[in-house]
Write a protein that holds these residues in place. Structure first.
Motif, PDB file in Angstrom:
ATOM      1  N   GLU A 105      -8.236   7.836  -1.961  1.00 36.87           N
ATOM      2  CA  GLU A 105      -7.390   8.995  -1.675  1.00 36.87           C
ATOM      3  C   GLU A 105      -6.259   8.614  -0.718  1.00 36.87           C
ATOM      4  O   GLU A 105      -5.122   9.082  -0.867  1.00 36.87           O
ATOM      5  CB  GLU A 105      -8.236  10.117  -1.076  1.00 36.87           C
ATOM      6  CG  GLU A 105      -7.455  11.374  -0.712  1.00 36.87           C
ATOM      7  CD  GLU A 105      -6.776  12.032  -1.903  1.00 36.87           C
ATOM      8  OE1 GLU A 105      -5.884  12.863  -1.684  1.00 36.87           O
ATOM      9  OE2 GLU A 105      -7.126  11.718  -3.061  1.00 36.87           O
ATOM     10  N   LEU A 106      -6.548   7.738   0.235  1.00 38.02           N
ATOM     11  CA  LEU A 106      -5.502   7.270   1.146  1.00 38.02           C
ATOM     12  C   LEU A 106      -4.437   6.491   0.377  1.00 38.02           C
ATOM     13  O   LEU A 106      -3.238   6.629   0.652  1.00 38.02           O
ATOM     14  CB  LEU A 106      -6.120   6.388   2.231  1.00 38.02           C
ATOM     15  CG  LEU A 106      -5.193   5.984   3.382  1.00 38.02           C
ATOM     16  CD1 LEU A 106      -4.692   7.209   4.126  1.00 38.02           C
ATOM     17  CD2 LEU A 106      -5.923   5.036   4.332  1.00 38.02           C
ATOM     18  N   ARG A 107      -4.847   5.698  -0.599  1.00 39.34           N
ATOM     19  CA  ARG A 107      -3.875   5.009  -1.462  1.00 39.34           C
ATOM     20  C   ARG A 107      -2.995   6.029  -2.180  1.00 39.34           C
ATOM     21  O   ARG A 107      -1.779   5.887  -2.225  1.00 39.34           O
ATOM     22  CB  ARG A 107      -4.601   4.141  -2.500  1.00 39.34           C
ATOM     23  CG  ARG A 107      -5.257   2.884  -1.963  1.00 39.34           C
ATOM     24  CD  ARG A 107      -5.890   2.116  -3.114  1.00 39.34           C
ATOM     25  NE  ARG A 107      -6.468   0.851  -2.683  1.00 39.34           N
ATOM     26  CZ  ARG A 107      -6.958  -0.076  -3.516  1.00 39.34           C
ATOM     27  NH1 ARG A 107      -6.936   0.158  -4.832  1.00 39.34           N
ATOM     28  NH2 ARG A 107      -7.459  -1.194  -3.059  1.00 39.34           N
ATOM     29  N   ARG A 108      -3.633   7.039  -2.741  1.00 40.32           N
ATOM     30  CA  ARG A 108      -2.874   8.026  -3.509  1.00 40.32           C
ATOM     31  C   ARG A 108      -1.847   8.728  -2.638  1.00 40.32           C
ATOM     32  O   ARG A 108      -0.717   9.005  -3.071  1.00 40.32           O
ATOM     33  CB  ARG A 108      -3.831   9.059  -4.119  1.00 40.32           C
ATOM     34  CG  ARG A 108      -3.151  10.045  -5.063  1.00 40.32           C
ATOM     35  CD  ARG A 108      -4.085  11.172  -5.474  1.00 40.32           C
ATOM     36  NE  ARG A 108      -4.394  12.045  -4.372  1.00 40.32           N
ATOM     37  CZ  ARG A 108      -3.569  12.997  -3.924  1.00 40.32           C
ATOM     38  NH1 ARG A 108      -2.380  13.165  -4.488  1.00 40.32           N
ATOM     39  NH2 ARG A 108      -3.927  13.767  -2.920  1.00 40.32           N
ATOM     40  N   MET A 109      -2.224   9.010  -1.403  1.00 42.49           N
ATOM     41  CA  MET A 109      -1.343   9.769  -0.529  1.00 42.49           C
ATOM     42  C   MET A 109      -0.244   8.917   0.100  1.00 42.49           C
ATOM     43  O   MET A 109       0.822   9.433   0.432  1.00 42.49           O
ATOM     44  CB  MET A 109      -2.158  10.440   0.580  1.00 42.49           C
ATOM     45  CG  MET A 109      -3.091  11.529   0.088  1.00 42.49           C
ATOM     46  SD  MET A 109      -3.857  12.430   1.462  1.00 42.49           S
ATOM     47  CE  MET A 109      -4.766  11.113   2.269  1.00 42.49           C
ATOM     48  N   THR A 110      -0.504   7.626   0.292  1.00 40.83           N
ATOM     49  CA  THR A 110       0.448   6.824   1.061  1.00 40.83           C
ATOM     50  C   THR A 110       1.254   5.833   0.215  1.00 40.83           C
ATOM     51  O   THR A 110       2.326   5.411   0.655  1.00 40.83           O
ATOM     52  CB  THR A 110      -0.277   6.047   2.178  1.00 40.83           C
ATOM     53  OG1 THR A 110      -1.290   5.204   1.602  1.00 40.83           O
ATOM     54  CG2 THR A 110      -0.934   7.013   3.160  1.00 40.83           C
TER      55      THR A 110
END
Length: 209
Positions: free
Chosen positions: A109-114
């Motif tokens: 999810e951090l990958r998706r957001m950043t």
């Protein structure tokens, strides 16, 4: 042992998005969860709040464990993937499996957001600044066995290269499986041998494209 969340905080945690861990609540409620280490505020607009790995554990009903004195300074909810060099490694089992799974989903999810294009298949900025932990999480989440008191298992270690880690695994087949896992997680991997011993190992770096 940290103080359990209040009934109101527990309701917010239980109502979080089941996939992303996205939270809804007042600014005061969300700030309180952040202080407890159960949530984090995303730095980019619209600055939504999401469950941390500890927040996911609370929602799943996994009991919090007392922290060793040496780690008392660490904030609540800090997760550490096994690198294979820990003197006191967490015991394998259902609770650890849930913890690792939650941390891996949080990283995706951090990958998706950043990542600018929202890709979950390419490492993000956090992984580039936490190379050993990021590579170890990818391996542990895929079910590879870290080294321990018994023979065998992977070890992830720093290298003199600025954006590369070394992965050691005495079993050749298991080492190849580690390479496949890291490549599937968006890492560039190459095989090498120790000059003196001839022992095989991997060098892995986060892919940029």
């Amino acid at each position: 042992m940290t103080r359990p969340p209040t009934a109101a905080q527990r309701r917010l945690i239980d109502a979080a998005d089941p996939v992303t861990g996205r939270l809804r609540g007042t600014e005061a409620q969300l700030a309180a969860l952040v202080r407890r280490g159960l949530a984090f505020r995303h730095p980019r607009a619209p600055h939504d709040h999401f469950l941390t790995a500890e927040g996911h554990r609370v929602r799943q009903g996994v009991p919090e464990r007392p922290e060793p004195a040496a780690q008392a300074h660490a904030s609540a909810g800090v997760f550490a993937a096994r690198t294979g060099d820990e003197p006191d490694a967490p015991r394998p089992g259902p609770a650890r499996h849930r913890e690792v799974h939650s941390a891996w989903q949080g990283l995706l999810e951090l990958r998706r957001m950043t990542n600018p294009d929202g890709s979950v298949h390419r490492p993000c900025g956090w992984e580039r600044t936490h190379l050993v932990q990021a590579a170890a999480l990818a391996l542990e989440a895929a079910g590879h066995r870290p080294a321990g008191p018994e023979a065998g298992g992977y070890r992830v270690r720093e290298t003199p290269q600025p954006e590369a880690v070394a992965v050691h695994e005495p079993d050749g087949e298991a080492l190849r499986a580690c390479a496949a896992t890291l490549e599937g997680a968006g890492w560039q991997v190459s095989g090498h041998r120790e000059p003196r011993t001839g022992t095989r190992y991997l060098l892995a770096s986060p892919c940029r494209v």
